[in-house]
Design an enzyme around this catalytic site. Structure first.
Site, PDB file in Angstrom:
ATOM      1  N   ASN A 186       0.386  -1.614   0.069  1.00 46.61           N
ATOM      2  CA  ASN A 186      -0.004  -0.248   0.139  1.00 46.61           C
ATOM      3  C   ASN A 186       0.806   0.839  -0.205  1.00 46.61           C
ATOM      4  O   ASN A 186       0.251   2.423  -0.430  1.00 46.61           O
ATOM      5  CB  ASN A 186      -0.622  -0.108   1.467  1.00 46.61           C
ATOM      6  CG  ASN A 186      -2.472  -0.837   1.288  1.00 46.61           C
ATOM      7  OD1 ASN A 186      -2.776  -1.235  -0.304  1.00 46.61           O
ATOM      8  ND2 ASN A 186      -3.332  -1.088   2.449  1.00 46.61           N
ATOM      9  N   PHE A 197      -2.144   2.813 -11.752  1.00 44.04           N
ATOM     10  CA  PHE A 197      -1.606   3.730 -10.477  1.00 44.04           C
ATOM     11  C   PHE A 197      -0.846   4.763 -10.457  1.00 44.04           C
ATOM     12  O   PHE A 197       0.101   5.492 -10.351  1.00 44.04           O
ATOM     13  CB  PHE A 197      -1.127   3.130  -9.366  1.00 44.04           C
ATOM     14  CG  PHE A 197      -2.124   2.275  -8.437  1.00 44.04           C
ATOM     15  CD1 PHE A 197      -2.783   1.442  -9.077  1.00 44.04           C
ATOM     16  CD2 PHE A 197      -2.325   2.505  -7.464  1.00 44.04           C
ATOM     17  CE1 PHE A 197      -4.363   0.768  -8.793  1.00 44.04           C
ATOM     18  CE2 PHE A 197      -3.371   2.006  -6.798  1.00 44.04           C
ATOM     19  CZ  PHE A 197      -4.433   1.333  -7.385  1.00 44.04           C
ATOM     20  N   LEU A 198      -0.232   5.190 -11.989  1.00 33.89           N
ATOM     21  CA  LEU A 198      -0.116   6.582 -12.522  1.00 33.89           C
ATOM     22  C   LEU A 198      -1.102   7.796 -13.085  1.00 33.89           C
ATOM     23  O   LEU A 198      -0.372   8.548 -13.618  1.00 33.89           O
ATOM     24  CB  LEU A 198       0.783   6.011 -13.944  1.00 33.89           C
ATOM     25  CG  LEU A 198       2.213   7.202 -13.454  1.00 33.89           C
ATOM     26  CD1 LEU A 198       2.745   6.433 -12.221  1.00 33.89           C
ATOM     27  CD2 LEU A 198       3.219   6.259 -14.468  1.00 33.89           C
ATOM     28  N   GLY A 206      -7.610   8.296  -2.095  1.00 37.82           N
ATOM     29  CA  GLY A 206      -8.472   8.303  -0.781  1.00 37.82           C
ATOM     30  C   GLY A 206      -9.134   6.580  -0.475  1.00 37.82           C
ATOM     31  O   GLY A 206      -8.783   6.078  -0.695  1.00 37.82           O
ATOM     32  N   CYS A 255      -8.468   2.438   2.969  1.00 46.41           N
ATOM     33  CA  CYS A 255      -7.285   1.646   2.570  1.00 46.41           C
ATOM     34  C   CYS A 255      -5.822   2.796   3.440  1.00 46.41           C
ATOM     35  O   CYS A 255      -4.790   2.949   3.762  1.00 46.41           O
ATOM     36  CB  CYS A 255      -7.064   0.877   2.633  1.00 46.41           C
ATOM     37  SG  CYS A 255      -7.990  -0.763   2.291  1.00 46.41           S
TER      38      CYS A 255
HETATM   39  C1  UDX Z   1      -6.597  -0.684  -1.970  1.00 42.61           C
HETATM   40  C2  UDX Z   1      -5.262  -0.959  -2.221  1.00 42.61           C
HETATM   41  O1  UDX Z   1      -5.319  -1.492  -4.113  1.00 42.61           O
HETATM   42  C3  UDX Z   1      -5.632  -2.676  -1.985  1.00 42.61           C
HETATM   43  O2  UDX Z   1      -4.935  -4.035  -2.440  1.00 42.61           O
HETATM   44  C4  UDX Z   1      -5.288  -2.697  -0.673  1.00 42.61           C
HETATM   45  O3  UDX Z   1      -5.750  -4.159   0.166  1.00 42.61           O
HETATM   46  C5  UDX Z   1      -6.530  -2.063   0.026  1.00 42.61           C
HETATM   47  O4  UDX Z   1      -6.276  -0.782  -0.812  1.00 42.61           O
HETATM   48  P1  UDX Z   1      -9.234   0.358  -2.773  1.00 42.61           P
HETATM   49  O5  UDX Z   1      -8.850   0.897  -1.331  1.00 42.61           O
HETATM   50  O6  UDX Z   1     -10.080  -0.669  -2.602  1.00 42.61           O
HETATM   51  O7  UDX Z   1      -7.190  -0.729  -2.388  1.00 42.61           O
HETATM   52  O8  UDX Z   1      -8.731   1.548  -3.869  1.00 42.61           O
HETATM   53  P2  UDX Z   1      -7.579   1.403  -4.937  1.00 42.61           P
HETATM   54  O9  UDX Z   1      -7.361   0.987  -6.611  1.00 42.61           O
HETATM   55  O10 UDX Z   1      -6.594   0.928  -4.798  1.00 42.61           O
HETATM   56  O11 UDX Z   1      -7.283   2.880  -5.375  1.00 42.61           O
HETATM   57  C6  UDX Z   1      -7.057   3.737  -4.208  1.00 42.61           C
HETATM   58  C7  UDX Z   1      -7.308   5.401  -4.727  1.00 42.61           C
HETATM   59  O12 UDX Z   1      -6.216   5.807  -5.530  1.00 42.61           O
HETATM   60  C8  UDX Z   1      -8.235   5.493  -5.143  1.00 42.61           C
HETATM   61  O13 UDX Z   1      -9.184   7.178  -4.171  1.00 42.61           O
HETATM   62  C9  UDX Z   1      -8.336   5.595  -6.317  1.00 42.61           C
HETATM   63  O14 UDX Z   1      -9.186   6.581  -6.839  1.00 42.61           O
HETATM   64  C10 UDX Z   1      -6.689   6.306  -6.503  1.00 42.61           C
HETATM   65  N1  UDX Z   1      -6.015   6.388  -8.039  1.00 42.61           N
HETATM   66  C11 UDX Z   1      -5.995   5.407  -8.200  1.00 42.61           C
HETATM   67  C12 UDX Z   1      -5.611   7.456  -8.132  1.00 42.61           C
HETATM   68  O15 UDX Z   1      -5.581   8.264  -7.466  1.00 42.61           O
HETATM   69  N2  UDX Z   1      -4.827   7.551  -9.186  1.00 42.61           N
HETATM   70  C13 UDX Z   1      -4.689   6.105  -9.891  1.00 42.61           C
HETATM   71  O16 UDX Z   1      -3.809   6.150 -11.162  1.00 42.61           O
HETATM   72  C14 UDX Z   1      -5.112   4.928  -9.401  1.00 42.61           C
END
Ligand code: UDX
Length: 437
Positions: free
Chosen positions: A212, A253-254, A261, A264
């Site tokens: 994370n 994730f880029l 938010g 987690c």
């Molecule tokens: C996350 C982890 O991915 C997961 O492996 C862990 O077990 C729990 O936390 P989750 O909270 O469901 O899962 O959301 P995730 O899809 O990871 O997105 C997290 C946040 O990052 C979101 O608010 C999303 O909008 C943001 N995000 C994601 C970005 O701003 N940019 C990105 O490129 C990817």
């Protein structure tokens, strides 16, 4: 199936795990101390929105493989393997994680453990928790050392919970004996050939914190680049695309925008820093403070940009907010960047109307002070500026002309870099996005 499973805690993680394990053919008993949640689950209703999960739940309730209870005595008598899936939220006013729900599960279950069994922790915890709970189990259980602990972190993403549970990227097993390893491998055999890392407790706990932390860092990295782009008139979306072709970096994730938010990433990086501090390794993780700060600055920047667009003050302005959930395909509003921005604009005098396809009930409960629309068009009606804050597909598919016909002024800020800027500009919108000229 040889083992009978219990799942203790039926929130996001637990409800999904219970339903999916039953789907794999196990007899599963889910437990929660929240009677109303158990009543809903028994009736085949999910306490949250998660695509595809309700069907799995219902199918397995009907088959009789999946049942629910509020009785620890029943769970202890039933289960050979007990999965602990309770939450570890951020402590009030502190960065550290609150692990009291985990301790409560162990203290409630252990006194009824009169025979050999395996307790498996899946919650995200500060490193060192597993060993402490293992000792506690042996101390409190009548069966003593016949009760073993394993640590098996969960990596599921909301919105993809079923898929991630049934097709995980990897399985991490923190075990203290070969017997525990064998039980865990047996249980996950139906998942097929999944890379499996067998290790000790602390490594298994840290894998989750590290994963994370890495994801949060990657998002904040591109958002830091967005800040630089903003001051140098460069385009972070093109920058991100160019980076993504480097296989060492990769594009996932880029996505630059309003940042992360949810229940987690934000609390997990804070808990990780707090734990490192306790262990005397705080220097190793001070960079996460910056990751957190960059992330929070995106929200402030979003408010500033919207205010600039409406002429320097929100007083007398109508603002249409698209999105309340922390990400699409979820009704989770915990630490939602979208709601945070909506609330701040409201506090600065803006008339905010929020719309979200599934998170409105949760948003309304948490923020009764905001107004809510019945559709994207409804939320945008009469708006001096529209903000896209959660990239639901239905917002990406909006017709700029149709939305333009209901607003007061065609101004939009794309907080997720999700829209086709040209298409919006072509019909007269003043389109702005974070990190783009
Ligand atoms: C996350 C982890 O991915 C997961 O492996 C862990 O077990 C729990 O936390 P989750 O909270 O469901 O899962 O959301 P995730 O899809 O990871 O997105 C997290 C946040 O990052 C979101 O608010 C999303 O909008 C943001 N995000 C994601 C970005 O701003 N940019 C990105 O490129 C990817």
């Amino acid at each position: 199936m040889p083992y009978r499973l219990t799942v203790l805690g039926t929130g996001y993680l637990g409800a999904t795990h219970a339903a999916c394990m039953a789907d794999l053919g196990f007899e599963v008993l889910g437990l929660d101390v929240d009677e109303s949640k158990i009543a809903r689950l028994r009736a085949g209703e999910l306490p949250m929105y998660e695509p595809g999960l309700e069907e799995v739940l219902r199918r397995n309730l009907e088959s009789g493989r999946l049942r629910f209870t509020t009785s620890y005595e029943e769970a202890a008598a039933f289960g050979d393997v007990h999965f602990v899936c309770v939450g570890t939220p951020q402590k009030k006013g502190e960065n550290a994680a609150d692990v009291s729900y985990l301790d409560a599960v162990v203290e409630s279950l252990a006194p009824y453990l009169t025979r050999e069994c395996l307790v498996v922790g899946k919650s995200t915890v500060p490193v060192g928790t597993a060993q402490r709970l293992a000792d506690k189990l042996v101390r409190l259980a009548p069966a003593g050392p016949l009760v073993e602990l394993a640590w098996n972190p969960e990596f599921l993403r909301e919105g993809f919970a079923v898929q991630d549970t049934l097709h995980p990227d990897r399985i991490v097993l923190g075990v203290a004996s070969e017997k525990a390893e064998k039980i865990m491998r047996d249980i996950y055999t139906p998942l097929g050939d999944v890379p499996t890392i067998v290790t000790d407790y602390p490594t298994s706990e840290l894998v989750k914190s590290a994963a994370n932390a890495f994801l949060a860092t990657k998002i904040s990295f591109i958002n830091a680049m967005a800040e630089v782009c903003e001051t140098s008139h460069a385009d972070v979306k093109q920058l991100s695309l160019a980076l993504s072709y480097d296989e060492r970096i990769g594009g996932r994730f880029l996505n630059p925008g309003l940042g992360f938010g949810g229940g987690c990433l934000p609390k997990d990086i804070r808990a990780f820093m707090a734990r490192a501090g306790e262990l005397g390794a705080d220097q190793a993780l001070t960079f996460l403070r910056e990751v957190d700060a960059i992330n929070m600055r995106r929200r402030a920047r979003m408010v500033d940009l919207a205010r600039e667009l409406v002429g320097g003050s929100f007083r007398g302005c109508t603002v249409g907010v698209l999105g309340a959930a922390f990400k699409p395909n979820s009704d989770d509003i915990r630490d939602s960047p979208a709601l945070d921005v909506a609330v701040k604009i409201g506090e600065q005098g803006g008339q905010v109307t929020v719309y979200d396809p599934v998170a409105l009930d949760n948003a309304r409960k948490a923020h009764p002070e905001l107004a809510y629309g019945t559709s994207a068009l409804d939320a945008a009606r009469g708006a001096h500026v529209v903000l896209l804050l959660t990239e639901w597909q239905e917002f990406i598919d909006l017709d700029p002309e149709e939305l333009g016909s209901v607003v007061a002024t065609r101004r939009i800020v794309d907080g997720r870099n999700a829209l086709d800027a040209e298409a919006w500009r072509a019909v007269g919108w003043n389109y702005r996005a974070l990190g783009r000229p």
